[in-house]
Write a protein that holds these residues in place. Structure first.
Motif, mmCIF file in Angstrom:
data_model
loop_
_atom_site.group_PDB
_atom_site.id
_atom_site.type_symbol
_atom_site.label_atom_id
_atom_site.label_comp_id
_atom_site.label_asym_id
_atom_site.label_seq_id
_atom_site.Cartn_x
_atom_site.Cartn_y
_atom_site.Cartn_z
ATOM 1 N N ALA A 200 0.832 -1.206 0.000
ATOM 2 C CA ALA A 200 0.000 0.000 0.000
ATOM 3 C C ALA A 200 0.867 1.257 0.000
ATOM 4 C CB ALA A 200 -0.945 -0.005 1.200
ATOM 5 N N ALA A 201 1.971 1.223 0.764
ATOM 6 C CA ALA A 201 2.864 2.380 0.835
ATOM 7 C C ALA A 201 3.518 2.642 -0.522
ATOM 8 C CB ALA A 201 3.937 2.159 1.898
ATOM 9 N N ARG A 202 3.934 1.559 -1.215
ATOM 10 C CA ARG A 202 4.542 1.723 -2.533
ATOM 11 C C ARG A 202 3.511 2.261 -3.533
ATOM 12 N NH1 ARG A 202 8.143 2.192 -0.108
ATOM 13 N NH2 ARG A 202 9.911 0.802 0.318
ATOM 14 N N ALA A 203 2.287 1.741 -3.449
ATOM 15 C CA ALA A 203 1.234 2.225 -4.344
ATOM 16 C C ALA A 203 0.967 3.712 -4.102
ATOM 17 C CB ALA A 203 -0.049 1.418 -4.142
ATOM 18 N N TYR A 204 0.984 4.122 -2.815
ATOM 19 C CA TYR A 204 0.779 5.535 -2.486
ATOM 20 C C TYR A 204 1.876 6.395 -3.116
ATOM 21 C CZ TYR A 204 0.700 9.863 0.201
ATOM 22 O OH TYR A 204 0.679 11.190 0.553
ATOM 23 N N LYS A 218 -8.980 6.444 -13.107
ATOM 24 C CA LYS A 218 -9.507 5.194 -12.549
ATOM 25 C C LYS A 218 -8.371 4.269 -12.182
ATOM 26 C CE LYS A 218 -12.493 1.223 -13.551
ATOM 27 N NZ LYS A 218 -13.224 1.278 -12.290
ATOM 28 N N THR A 219 -8.603 3.469 -11.139
ATOM 29 C CA THR A 219 -7.639 2.436 -10.765
ATOM 30 C C THR A 219 -8.330 1.085 -10.735
ATOM 31 O OG1 THR A 219 -8.054 2.545 -8.383
ATOM 32 C CG2 THR A 219 -6.449 4.101 -9.281
ATOM 33 N N THR A 220 -7.580 0.052 -11.052
ATOM 34 C CA THR A 220 -8.078 -1.319 -10.948
ATOM 35 C C THR A 220 -7.035 -2.152 -10.227
ATOM 36 O OG1 THR A 220 -9.213 -1.083 -13.069
ATOM 37 C CG2 THR A 220 -8.977 -3.304 -12.210
ATOM 38 N N GLU A 227 -5.494 0.689 -0.937
ATOM 39 C CA GLU A 227 -5.090 1.214 0.370
ATOM 40 C C GLU A 227 -5.063 0.120 1.427
ATOM 41 O OE1 GLU A 227 -7.835 4.332 1.106
ATOM 42 O OE2 GLU A 227 -6.740 5.831 -0.058
ATOM 43 N N ASN A 228 -5.967 -0.860 1.297
ATOM 44 C CA ASN A 228 -6.045 -1.953 2.271
ATOM 45 C C ASN A 228 -5.268 -3.191 1.827
ATOM 46 O OD1 ASN A 228 -7.822 -0.683 4.226
ATOM 47 N ND2 ASN A 228 -9.435 -0.859 2.686
ATOM 48 N N GLU A 229 -4.439 -3.012 0.790
ATOM 49 C CA GLU A 229 -3.577 -4.087 0.267
ATOM 50 C C GLU A 229 -4.366 -5.304 -0.206
ATOM 51 O OE1 GLU A 229 -0.228 -5.079 2.658
ATOM 52 O OE2 GLU A 229 0.626 -3.061 2.578
ATOM 53 N N ARG A 230 -5.601 -5.043 -0.712
ATOM 54 C CA ARG A 230 -6.393 -6.134 -1.266
ATOM 55 C C ARG A 230 -6.103 -6.268 -2.766
ATOM 56 N NH1 ARG A 230 -10.701 -4.186 2.336
ATOM 57 N NH2 ARG A 230 -11.630 -3.019 0.599
ATOM 58 N N PHE A 231 -4.841 -6.508 -3.099
ATOM 59 C CA PHE A 231 -4.446 -6.779 -4.477
ATOM 60 C C PHE A 231 -3.186 -7.641 -4.435
ATOM 61 C CE2 PHE A 231 -2.046 -3.067 -3.283
ATOM 62 C CZ PHE A 231 -0.878 -3.086 -4.019
ATOM 63 N N ASP A 232 -2.878 -8.275 -5.567
ATOM 64 C CA ASP A 232 -1.754 -9.210 -5.606
ATOM 65 C C ASP A 232 -0.426 -8.446 -5.622
ATOM 66 O OD1 ASP A 232 -0.305 -11.490 -5.723
ATOM 67 O OD2 ASP A 232 -0.709 -11.924 -7.831
ATOM 68 N N ARG A 233 0.163 -8.282 -6.804
ATOM 69 C CA ARG A 233 1.404 -7.509 -6.877
ATOM 70 C C ARG A 233 1.312 -6.385 -7.898
ATOM 71 N NH1 ARG A 233 5.819 -8.824 -8.727
ATOM 72 N NH2 ARG A 233 5.156 -10.519 -10.094
#
Length: 688
Positions: A200-204, A218-220, A227-233
């Motif tokens: 999440a921090a890297r995505a931010y 838009k994001t997918t 933000e809640n790290e509900r994604f793979d990589r």
């Protein structure tokens, strides 16, 4: 932005759109070539998708988007509707309703719809039971070109990556305007290293860099999931900027633990082609607004006057009704005081207040009235599914859906009507083969009808099936010990049919999970009587059956006749009263150890309330006359013996509370003008 403030509006509008989709799908199933209905369904689905995406309910938005793709092919006549395709669409709508229900109950609307999504995609691709061939193959190629393209890697290599835009009209409009202004529109795929700890921090950090050079559209997956790290990589971004792709790539690649950046330019569709494609639909809509039918005129009128209506939370109406109920009690108290003080000025003021409060009462009750359409609308879909399950052909006719009832009654009648409809379809109607042998049309008719009569609303469920076998009902009742052989000899046909409402009574040879004739009918009767109503049944052999429900317009404020029994006061609902009378004791007769009177040629049993409620005798009783209130329940009548009549009055119905439940023959209580409490009689229980 805090979306919670819009949640109630989202739920309400989502339910309306889903109801419209369900209703229009049933119409489409009857006439698969009516493209105007498909357009209506498509518009509802498109609006629902946009709302769900805006509110962050990704599962709902995703499923609606895939359903929308199927509808788009149908409306562009690239896909032929089949029964199997309709079943999949109906299942998708069921899943949407389940997600909205979850949101309504405080959940997050998350549901595993992956299987449904996959099936919908196979329909679009043409692999769904080979329902379409040439046109579906063409659409499969188009879909393939749209969702899997050659993407230029930041280092110059090429790699195939699947992407999915899923953009609403607002986003597309922004993108078009940006394109016209000379900006670039990119699709960016960012992958993080496998050993990345704080995803999440890297995505931010990625978003922070992107926002310095442009705007993220838009994001997918969605921002909340990232933000809640509900994604793979990896995650995807649709991005608008004036800077070149190389600069964006360098910016993101410099962030630690970002392993890969893929970027491409999005080519928007040609606007002229889209306008040309939608022109026939637009022209059709224009033609429809000319008002060729009354229904269309009515719809147009509603749209024009839409700004003159507002949505009001039902809890506020409940609070308003409770406050007015207290006002009615105080009004009765003032009227009592005015009689005691006997001042002209006070009388005039109280009379004026009574008129004003009466008008206010009518307005409040009208505000609480809701068309039974809200309940009836859910039944066509239920009947369609049930008929398919039972291999029967059923035509559901709905009459009087505009009939209005108090919302407290509306909330409670859904389940009883479900029981009656399921019974009519399962064991009331014959199979198509049986109907043909009997000279009937293959398609059975079930009629759901509502209408006003006096201070009551009647709802009827009628079918043109077998009818009720009275001999079978009577034999089963004798076996169960519900009636004795002596009683059976005196029962009329209608009284035999009434035995269906006995607890646990069923004439079904095999009890199915759908219904057995009689299963649930005792529940229906209990529920309807708890609402102050009644239910009856009539039938004709091979012509069908009719179940008739009688309900009061409202449950909160009722008109009643106040009666005196010794020192106690009771209220008898006017809806149950036929007449009041004073009977000479010499006219009272005995029949089967029961006091009866001859009332207009009918023998009516008398019920002594003094004995029923064990009221102590303190006063002097009249020797030659008794006061009687004649009450009715269906075809049955009874005379309630009282000491005197006080008069008619509007009373507020109050429950007895959780400590006084199931008190015999008492449905509630009210506070009178002098502060005394009067019990409200349940005439149905007394007659029974």
């Amino acid at each position: 932005m805090d979306m919670n403030q819009y949640l109630d509006m989202f739920i309400e509008e989502s339910r309306e759109h889903l109801q419209a989709i369900n209703s229009n799908l049933l119409t489409l199933e009857d006439d698969p070539h009516d493209i105007s209905v498909v357009n209506e369904i498509f518009r509802s689905a498109h609006t629902l998708k946009g709302m769900a995406a805006t509110m962050g309910f990704e599962d709902l938005a995703s499923l609606t988007h895939e359903t929308e793709n199927v509808l788009d092919l149908i409306r562009n006549q690239k896909l032929t509707i089949t029964s199997e395709i309709m079943d999949v669409i109906f299942k998708s709508v069921d899943a949407m309703e389940e997600m909205v229900q979850s949101i309504m109950e405080g959940g997050n609307g998350v549901l595993d719809v992956s299987q449904l999504v996959e099936v919908l995609r196979t329909i679009v691709s043409g692999d769904f039971e080979q329902a379409v061939q040439e046109s579906a193959a063409a659409s499969a190629v188009a879909l393939s070109n749209e969702t899997s393209e050659e993407i230029v890697h930041s280092e110059g290599t090429q790699e195939s990556v699947t992407r999915n835009y899923e953009l609403d009209d607002y986003a597309i409009t922004i993108m078009r305007q940006s394109k016209e202004s000379g900006h670039n529109i990119y699709w960016i795929h960012i992958s993080l290293r496998e050993d990345c700890v704080l995803k999440a921090a890297r995505a931010y950090m990625v978003f922070d860099q992107l926002e310095t050079l442009g705007e993220v559209i838009k994001t997918t997956p969605g921002v909340e999931d990232i933000e809640n790290e509900r994604f793979d990589r990896s995650f995807e971004v649709i991005y608008i900027t004036a800077r070149p792709a190389e600069e964006i790539t360098n910016k993101i690649s410099n962030i630690s633990e970002v392993s890969e950046v893929l970027i491409e330019t999005i080519q928007l569709p040609d606007m002229n082609k889209e306008v040309a494609a939608s022109a026939p639909v637009a022209q059709k809509q224009k033609d429809e607004t000319k008002g060729n039918t009354p229904a269309q005129n009515q719809t147009a009128t509603k749209k024009v006057n839409g700004n003159k209506t507002i949505r009001v939370d039902i809890e506020r109406l409940d609070i308003l009704m409770n406050l007015f109920s207290e006002l009615v009690i105080d009004r009765g108290r003032l009227e009592q005081l005015a009689k005691e003080i006997d001042k002209t000025e006070l009388h005039e003021t109280v009379e004026h207040m009574s008129r004003i409060s009466g008008d206010l009462q009518n307005i409040i009750l009208t505000m609480r009235m809701v068309p039974v359409e809200q309940v009836f609308n859910r039944f066509p879909r239920m009947v369609r599914d049930l008929a398919k399950e039972l291999n029967k052909k059923v035509n559901l006719e709905i009459i009087g859906a505009e009939t209005e009832l108090d919302r407290t009654v509306i909330d409670e009648i859904g389940d009883p009507l479900v029981h009656l409809l399921r019974n009519s379809i399962d064991h009331g109607l014959e199979s198509p083969a049986q109907r043909t042998q009997m000279g009937k049309p293959e398609e059975g008719v079930v009629q759901l009808k509502a209408y006003h009569s006096g201070n009551h609303v009647f709802i009827e469920v009628q079918d043109d099936g077998f009818g009720i076998d009275k001999n079978k009902v009577l034999n089963k009742a004798l076996q169960r010990g519900i009636v004795t052989p002596t009683m059976a000899e005196t029962l009329t046909d209608r009284q035999i049919y009434e035995l269906l409402f006995a607890s646990g009574f069923s004439t079904a040879d095999q009890v199915s999970d759908i219904s057995g004739r009689g299963v649930g009918l005792d529940v229906v009767k209990t529920k309807i009587e708890s609402l102050g109503g009644s239910v009856s049944v009539d039938s004709s052999p091979n012509a069908g059956s009719i179940f008739r429900i009688q309900l009061p317009l409202t449950l909160s404020i009722i008109s009643a006749m106040l009666v005196q029994i010794e020192a106690e006061k009771y209220a008898v609902p006017l809806s149950s009263i036929i007449e009041t009378a004073v009977v000479k004791k010499s006219d009272i007769m005995m029949a089967h150890r029961q006091q009866v009177i001859d009332f207009r040629g009918k023998i009516v049993p008398l019920v002594s309330l003094k004995e029923i409620f064990s009221i102590p005798v303190n006063g002097i009783t009249k020797e030659d006359e008794v006061a009687v209130v004649i009450v009715r329940k269906g075809d049955k009548m009874a005379g309630l013996i009282v000491d005197s009549f006080i008069g008619q009055q509007e009373i507020v119905l109050k429950t007895l509370g959780k400590y006084l439940v199931n008190v015999f023959a008492i449905s509630g209580a009210t506070i009178l003008g002098d502060g005394q409490v009067a019990l409200i009689l349940d005439c149905n229980a007394l007659i029974k």
